[in-house]
Scaffold this active site. Structure first.
Site, PDB file in Angstrom:
ATOM      1  N   ARG A 152      -2.064  -6.016  -8.619  1.00 33.22           N
ATOM      2  CA  ARG A 152      -1.015  -7.004  -8.335  1.00 33.22           C
ATOM      3  C   ARG A 152      -0.961  -8.123  -9.356  1.00 33.22           C
ATOM      4  O   ARG A 152       0.092  -8.678  -9.626  1.00 33.22           O
ATOM      5  CB  ARG A 152      -1.252  -7.640  -6.956  1.00 33.22           C
ATOM      6  CG  ARG A 152      -0.880  -6.758  -5.804  1.00 33.22           C
ATOM      7  CD  ARG A 152      -1.504  -7.239  -4.529  1.00 33.22           C
ATOM      8  NE  ARG A 152      -2.953  -7.054  -4.574  1.00 33.22           N
ATOM      9  CZ  ARG A 152      -3.740  -7.081  -3.512  1.00 33.22           C
ATOM     10  NH1 ARG A 152      -3.225  -7.309  -2.328  1.00 33.22           N
ATOM     11  NH2 ARG A 152      -5.029  -6.888  -3.622  1.00 33.22           N
TER      12      ARG A 152
ATOM     13  N   SER B 246      -3.244  -7.648   2.623  1.00 30.66           N
ATOM     14  CA  SER B 246      -3.541  -7.572   4.057  1.00 30.66           C
ATOM     15  C   SER B 246      -4.145  -8.881   4.542  1.00 30.66           C
ATOM     16  O   SER B 246      -3.847  -9.353   5.639  1.00 30.66           O
ATOM     17  CB  SER B 246      -4.506  -6.426   4.350  1.00 30.66           C
ATOM     18  OG  SER B 246      -3.957  -5.211   3.928  1.00 30.66           O
TER      19      SER B 246
ATOM     20  N   HIS C 175       0.844  -1.206   0.000  1.00 34.95           N
ATOM     21  CA  HIS C 175       0.000   0.000   0.000  1.00 34.95           C
ATOM     22  C   HIS C 175       0.878   1.256   0.000  1.00 34.95           C
ATOM     23  O   HIS C 175       0.607   2.205  -0.732  1.00 34.95           O
ATOM     24  CB  HIS C 175      -0.883   0.051   1.256  1.00 34.95           C
ATOM     25  CG  HIS C 175      -1.982  -0.960   1.309  1.00 34.95           C
ATOM     26  ND1 HIS C 175      -2.181  -1.763   2.404  1.00 34.95           N
ATOM     27  CD2 HIS C 175      -2.953  -1.295   0.422  1.00 34.95           C
ATOM     28  CE1 HIS C 175      -3.245  -2.539   2.196  1.00 34.95           C
ATOM     29  NE2 HIS C 175      -3.715  -2.278   0.999  1.00 34.95           N
TER      30      HIS C 175
ATOM     31  N   LYS D  93     -14.666  -8.743   4.564  1.00 37.83           N
ATOM     32  CA  LYS D  93     -13.411  -9.134   5.197  1.00 37.83           C
ATOM     33  C   LYS D  93     -13.564  -9.086   6.715  1.00 37.83           C
ATOM     34  O   LYS D  93     -14.128  -8.148   7.250  1.00 37.83           O
ATOM     35  CB  LYS D  93     -12.279  -8.201   4.755  1.00 37.83           C
ATOM     36  CG  LYS D  93     -11.933  -8.355   3.283  1.00 37.83           C
ATOM     37  CD  LYS D  93     -10.797  -7.432   2.893  1.00 37.83           C
ATOM     38  CE  LYS D  93     -10.603  -7.398   1.392  1.00 37.83           C
ATOM     39  NZ  LYS D  93      -9.702  -6.342   0.955  1.00 37.83           N
TER      40      LYS D  93
END
Ligand code: ADP
Length: 167
Positions: free
Chosen positions: A94, A131, A21, A45
């Site tokens: 990514r 994360s 990040h 999440k």
């Protein structure tokens, strides 16, 4: 023609913020006049840190980067962006899974709110940093100290000890 002032938001759950990040923030701010790291709640999440804790963890990490601030929000991301007068959204990519998901999100956000999304590609060393994975690896006792800032690592260790005591 006068140069436009561009304020962008970088929305995410940042639970917790990672070196990936921070890399996106450091490269993203070069494209905008102002960048607001916008910490939101992700309904899908399982959160480890509260919104306030996530914001507080980010503050010292961006303190030295001119033009970057952090806020939390609790509404639709595009609504939040409009409230703060942001005309662009920053996101990181990514892999192809990210591309597929982000493509749909960016198209939807442009269709419903006219906001443009600007993507930066991950630096190779952070291509696998997420994360969610960090929370999982750390929870199983793995070493994630080179994927997150030291201050975040300390808080993560502490939180997992507290959490496992309660489980
Ligand atoms: P995560 O996907 O790690 O749980 P967020 O939901 O907080 O994180 O993601 C916010 C944004 O940051 C998303 O656009 C995501 O693709 C991007 N991002 C997260 N990690 C990286 C990384 N290592 N490299 C590039 N972009 C990233």
């Amino acid at each position: 023609m006068a140069k436009k002032f561009v304020r962008a938001v970088f929305p995410g759950s940042f639970d917790p913020i990672t070196n990936g990040h921070l890399d996106v923030i450091n490269r993203g701010i070069k494209l905008f006049d102002e960048l607001i790291v916008a910490v939101g709640n992700s309904p899908i999440k399982n959160q480890l840190f509260t919104l306030e804790e996530r914001v507080e963890m980010i503050k010292p990490l961006i303190a030295g980067i001119e033009g970057v601030t952090v806020q939390s929000y609790d509404c639709l991301t595009v609504e939040y962006a409009a409230t703060v007068g942001a005309t662009a959204m920053l996101r990181g990519l990514r892999n192809l899974t990210d591309v597929q998901y982000e493509f749909q999100l960016a198209m939807t956000n442009r269709a419903v709110a006219g906001i443009e999304t600007i993507f930066v590609m991950t630096s190779e060393q952070y291509g696998f940093t997420s994360s969610t994975l960090i929370r999982q690896i750390a929870n199983l006792g793995g070493n994630v100290s080179n994927l997150i800032p030291q201050s975040v690592y300390e808080k993560l260790k502490k939180r997992l000890i507290e959490k496992n005591r309660l489980d």
